[in-house]
Design a protein around this motif. Sequence first.
Motif, mmCIF file in Angstrom:
data_model
loop_
_atom_site.group_PDB
_atom_site.id
_atom_site.type_symbol
_atom_site.label_atom_id
_atom_site.label_comp_id
_atom_site.label_asym_id
_atom_site.label_seq_id
_atom_site.Cartn_x
_atom_site.Cartn_y
_atom_site.Cartn_z
ATOM 1 N N MET B 32 0.847 -1.196 0.000
ATOM 2 C CA MET B 32 0.000 0.000 0.000
ATOM 3 C C MET B 32 0.879 1.241 0.000
ATOM 4 N N TYR B 33 0.343 2.322 -0.558
ATOM 5 C CA TYR B 33 1.135 3.538 -0.791
ATOM 6 C C TYR B 33 0.302 4.779 -0.487
ATOM 7 N N TRP B 34 0.994 5.833 -0.074
ATOM 8 C CA TRP B 34 0.376 7.150 0.017
ATOM 9 C C TRP B 34 1.159 8.113 -0.870
ATOM 10 N N TYR B 35 0.421 8.816 -1.744
ATOM 11 C CA TYR B 35 0.998 9.830 -2.625
ATOM 12 C C TYR B 35 0.337 11.167 -2.340
ATOM 13 N N ARG B 36 1.054 12.222 -2.692
ATOM 14 C CA ARG B 36 0.425 13.521 -2.782
ATOM 15 C C ARG B 36 0.585 14.027 -4.209
ATOM 16 N N GLN B 37 -0.431 14.765 -4.656
ATOM 17 C CA GLN B 37 -0.400 15.300 -6.011
ATOM 18 C C GLN B 37 -0.625 16.794 -5.971
ATOM 19 N N ASP B 38 0.335 17.522 -6.479
ATOM 20 C CA ASP B 38 0.255 18.972 -6.562
ATOM 21 C C ASP B 38 0.377 19.367 -8.029
ATOM 22 N N ILE B 46 4.829 9.428 -0.546
ATOM 23 C CA ILE B 46 5.074 9.909 0.817
ATOM 24 C C ILE B 46 5.653 8.772 1.668
ATOM 25 N N HIS B 47 4.864 7.739 1.830
ATOM 26 C CA HIS B 47 5.278 6.537 2.550
ATOM 27 C C HIS B 47 4.646 5.336 1.867
ATOM 28 N N TYR B 48 5.189 4.178 2.131
ATOM 29 C CA TYR B 48 4.578 2.981 1.604
ATOM 30 C C TYR B 48 4.771 1.826 2.584
ATOM 31 N N SER B 49 4.069 0.732 2.299
ATOM 32 C CA SER B 49 4.137 -0.438 3.172
ATOM 33 C C SER B 49 4.151 -1.698 2.312
ATOM 34 N N VAL B 50 5.049 -2.600 2.640
ATOM 35 C CA VAL B 50 5.140 -3.850 1.878
ATOM 36 C C VAL B 50 4.468 -5.002 2.618
ATOM 37 N N GLY B 51 3.825 -4.681 3.718
ATOM 38 C CA GLY B 51 3.096 -5.721 4.435
ATOM 39 C C GLY B 51 2.632 -5.212 5.786
ATOM 40 N N GLY B 58 9.037 7.336 1.540
ATOM 41 C CA GLY B 58 9.114 7.573 0.118
ATOM 42 C C GLY B 58 9.920 8.821 -0.179
ATOM 43 N N GLU B 59 9.505 9.523 -1.215
ATOM 44 C CA GLU B 59 10.242 10.700 -1.682
ATOM 45 C C GLU B 59 10.047 11.914 -0.785
ATOM 46 N N VAL B 60 8.837 12.087 -0.235
ATOM 47 C CA VAL B 60 8.514 13.295 0.544
ATOM 48 C C VAL B 60 7.861 12.932 1.878
ATOM 49 N N PRO B 61 8.581 12.299 2.809
ATOM 50 C CA PRO B 61 7.962 11.802 4.038
ATOM 51 C C PRO B 61 7.827 12.810 5.183
ATOM 52 N N TYR B 64 4.753 13.752 7.894
ATOM 53 C CA TYR B 64 3.737 12.705 7.832
ATOM 54 C C TYR B 64 4.193 11.462 8.601
ATOM 55 N N ASN B 65 3.215 10.758 9.164
ATOM 56 C CA ASN B 65 3.504 9.441 9.722
ATOM 57 C C ASN B 65 2.449 8.466 9.225
ATOM 58 N N VAL B 66 2.788 7.195 9.244
ATOM 59 C CA VAL B 66 1.876 6.181 8.734
ATOM 60 C C VAL B 66 1.867 4.980 9.660
ATOM 61 N N SER B 67 0.791 4.208 9.547
ATOM 62 C CA SER B 67 0.728 2.944 10.274
ATOM 63 C C SER B 67 -0.053 1.923 9.464
#
Lengths: 108, 115
Positions: B32-38, B46-51, B58-61, B64-67
């Motif tokens: 799963m992935y989080w992107y931002r689009q401007d 931004i961030h991603y998860s492989v499981g 990611g490129e612009v973290p 931001y935080n993720v879980s």
Amino acid sequence: GQQVMQIPQYQHVQEGEDFTTYCNSSTTLSNIQWYKQRPGGHPVFLIQLVKSGEVKKQKRLTFQFGEAKKNSSLHITATQTTDVGTYFCAGPWSTLTFGKGTMLLVSP
Amino acid sequence: NAGVTQTPKFRVLKTGQSMTLLCAQDMNHEYMYWYRQDPGMGLRLIHYSVGEGTTAKGEVPDGYNVSRLKKQNFLLGLESAAPSQTSVYFCASSSLGLAGSETQYFGPGTRLLVL
């Protein structure tokens, strides 16, 4: 960093004209993907190209992967207003990396 | 199947406020992935998860935080929102595959305005 470059950034055509967008990489790609994003929508996967020189068609859309696997193109024949949107190519690095896209506007 | 869903669809925040964006997928995807689009910037990761239980930058973290506590959910948090975080946020998911070569399925997006 490594990335794919897309040209043009923007193109405005009359309905019925053809359209081509190009995607270029400085390094050899194992594969390339194309996505379409309609205005106000989200990116939707169109196709993946894997083989050198590969050409795939989807109705009026023709996708090509260069012989050196460093470039790709998307050609739309006889554009329609439904083709409006932004077309992204994406290449594989540590994660899938998207180009900045080509925005297509089609006037009726 | 709903595919990838995102909550909320639109949000207005004041600078310094916090919020969490929720992404859910029902395709049993590992990634799963989080992107931002401007405008003019394309999609930036931004961030991603492989499981489940794993996350990576990611490129612009920054900011931001993720879980990823459950396989089907991926949360993106903004602890102290800034106007520079005004953007459209897209979540995506994909099945297992060669890194960077998997087909991604996107959610409808969350439009965030930070005043």
